[in-house]
Design an enzyme around this catalytic site. Structure first.
Site, mmCIF file in Angstrom:
data_model
loop_
_atom_site.group_PDB
_atom_site.id
_atom_site.type_symbol
_atom_site.label_atom_id
_atom_site.label_comp_id
_atom_site.label_asym_id
_atom_site.label_seq_id
_atom_site.Cartn_x
_atom_site.Cartn_y
_atom_site.Cartn_z
ATOM 1 N N SER A 270 0.834 -1.199 0.000
ATOM 2 C CA SER A 270 0.000 0.000 0.000
ATOM 3 C C SER A 270 0.873 1.256 0.000
ATOM 4 O O SER A 270 1.628 1.466 -0.948
ATOM 5 C CB SER A 270 -0.966 -0.064 1.183
ATOM 6 O OG SER A 270 -2.009 0.852 1.002
ATOM 7 N N ASP B 76 -10.275 -5.667 -2.651
ATOM 8 C CA ASP B 76 -9.629 -4.624 -1.841
ATOM 9 C C ASP B 76 -10.519 -3.378 -1.846
ATOM 10 O O ASP B 76 -10.823 -2.823 -2.913
ATOM 11 C CB ASP B 76 -8.266 -4.325 -2.480
ATOM 12 C CG ASP B 76 -7.408 -3.363 -1.680
ATOM 13 O OD1 ASP B 76 -7.967 -2.433 -1.079
ATOM 14 O OD2 ASP B 76 -6.185 -3.550 -1.683
ATOM 15 N N HIS C 88 -7.407 -6.037 1.426
ATOM 16 C CA HIS C 88 -6.196 -5.205 1.574
ATOM 17 C C HIS C 88 -5.341 -5.651 2.774
ATOM 18 O O HIS C 88 -4.337 -5.029 3.072
ATOM 19 C CB HIS C 88 -6.638 -3.750 1.766
ATOM 20 C CG HIS C 88 -5.560 -2.728 1.518
ATOM 21 N ND1 HIS C 88 -4.980 -2.525 0.290
ATOM 22 C CD2 HIS C 88 -4.946 -1.826 2.356
ATOM 23 C CE1 HIS C 88 -4.079 -1.557 0.366
ATOM 24 N NE2 HIS C 88 -4.023 -1.118 1.624
HETATM 25 N N1 LIG Z 1 -8.962 2.779 8.033
HETATM 26 C C1 LIG Z 1 -7.804 2.043 8.418
HETATM 27 C C2 LIG Z 1 -6.732 2.408 7.425
HETATM 28 C C3 LIG Z 1 -5.418 1.823 7.752
HETATM 29 C C4 LIG Z 1 -5.037 0.630 6.908
HETATM 30 O O1 LIG Z 1 -5.815 -0.042 6.272
HETATM 31 N N2 LIG Z 1 -3.730 0.396 6.932
HETATM 32 C C5 LIG Z 1 -3.171 -0.687 6.160
HETATM 33 C C6 LIG Z 1 -2.288 -0.093 5.121
HETATM 34 S S1 LIG Z 1 -3.256 1.002 4.093
HETATM 35 C C7 LIG Z 1 -2.144 1.771 3.055
HETATM 36 O O2 LIG Z 1 -1.068 2.147 3.299
HETATM 37 C C8 LIG Z 1 -2.405 -1.603 7.086
HETATM 38 O O3 LIG Z 1 -1.451 -2.239 6.688
HETATM 39 N N3 LIG Z 1 -2.864 -1.667 8.335
HETATM 40 C C9 LIG Z 1 -2.191 -2.436 9.362
HETATM 41 C C10 LIG Z 1 -2.619 -3.863 9.507
HETATM 42 O O4 LIG Z 1 -1.986 -4.572 10.325
HETATM 43 O O5 LIG Z 1 -3.560 -4.311 8.825
HETATM 44 C C11 LIG Z 1 -7.416 2.370 9.850
HETATM 45 O O6 LIG Z 1 -7.693 3.461 10.316
HETATM 46 O O7 LIG Z 1 -6.807 1.508 10.508
#
Ligand SMILES: N[C@@H](CCC(=O)N[C@@H](CSC=O)C(=O)NCC(=O)O)C(=O)O
Length: 286
Positions: A146, A229, A262
């Site tokens: 991401s 995603d 995602h």
């Molecule tokens: N709405 C979510 C957004 C945060 C999120 O989805 N983070 C992803 C990366 S998104 C793009 O860079 C992520 O990797 N999260 C960490 C995980 O362990 O899944 C929010 O506020 O959390």
């Protein structure tokens, strides 16, 4: 460098280190996985991982299941935090700007420019540190997820001579054209979209083909993108990179993975294939 964690893992060792960074002017945490080959004293190639929004160095090392594959191929895995942090470091209420959202750029605008220099940290400072403190060779590849997928692509496209290969999971390929990118690039770099182009993979692929940036190597790219995603159509838009690569004949393998979202469940499902792909490039004779 101060060690703050150590865990035996697949015959190797998952460690977390903390060190003062000259790039960010803060303490930075970084996860380092040493495969069994490194513990036996062999110099190993290094695969750098860049995480996404809201992540620290912990998300990848605890959720991706990458260590078993790094152990198999004899690769060191390095996974830094995603931004400078601390009470004196500028921040924002949104999850997508400020701490946890460094976007792997060098900020030029107040109040961010004092500490937000994640590009310099990833490209110069971290490899120098890793190669001095661990049994690491100077043979490197990079991947990410991401925001970190964007970071990996930008880092490799701007420095193709320093990285053997680049891959990404659900990367933000054209930050200049999507809301996440427009918000942070505007804040960190100012409102002139011309200044954003050096931090945008689609623009960089086009610039490389036009012979700009002085680089003649065009690194092959592997991308996996989940078909379910939630960010696919608004923020990620891999079709923009696909079109730029097709128009410039830049080598890209873009795989749409039906049913995947995602999350780190998606990353864990394909991380073994990415590490095997990088291992091949890392272990080839130069
Ligand atoms: N709405 C979510 C957004 C945060 C999120 O989805 N983070 C992803 C990366 S998104 C793009 O860079 C992520 O990797 N999260 C960490 C995980 O362990 O899944 C929010 O506020 O959390």
């Amino acid at each position: 460098m101060k060690q703050i964690e150590q865990h035996a893992c697949f015959g190797g060792r998952q460690e977390v280190w903390q060190h003062p960074s000259s790039s960010t002017g803060t303490l930075m945490n970084v996860g380092v996985y040493l495969p069994p080959q490194a513990l036996a004293g062999e110099k190993c190639p290094v695969l750098y991982w860049l995480s996404g929004l809201t992540c620290t160095e912990q998300n990848f090392i605890t959720k991706a299941g990458a260590q078993q594959h790094a152990a198999h191929h004899g690769l060191i895995l390095v996974a830094p935090d995603t931004s400078p942090r601390g009470k004196d470091v500028a921040d924002d209420e949104g999850y997508d700007l400020g701490q946890g959202a460094g976007f792997y750029v060098n900020a030029t605008q107040a109040p961010w420019a004092d500490h937000y220099r994640m590009y310099d940290y990833v490209v110069d400072e971290l490899p120098a540190l890793v190669e001095a403190h661990f049994p690491a060779s100077d043979v490197r590849s990079i991947l990410g997820h991401s925001m970190g997928g964007h970071g990996a692509l930008v880092v490799a496209l701007r420095n193709p001579e320093r990285y053997r290969s680049v891959s990404a999971f659900a990367p933000i390929v054209a930050p200049s054209q999507v809301p996440w990118g427009q918000k942070v690039l505007g804040a960190y770099l100012g409102n002139d979209p011309q200044a954003w182009k050096a931090w945008d993979s689609v623009a960089l692929v086009e610039a490389l083909a036009a012979g700009q940036h002085g680089a003649s190597i065009r690194p092959p790219i592997l991308i996996d993108q989940g078909g379910e995603d939630a960010y696919l159509h608004e923020q990620l838009r891999p079709e923009l990179l696909e079109a730029a690569c097709a128009a410039t004949r830049h080598p890209l393998e873009l795989r749409l993975q039906p049913g995947y979202d995602h999350s780190y469940y998606f990353i864990a499902s394909f991380i073994g294939e990415h590490i095997a792909w990088h291992a091949q490039a890392l272990q080839e004779a130069p």
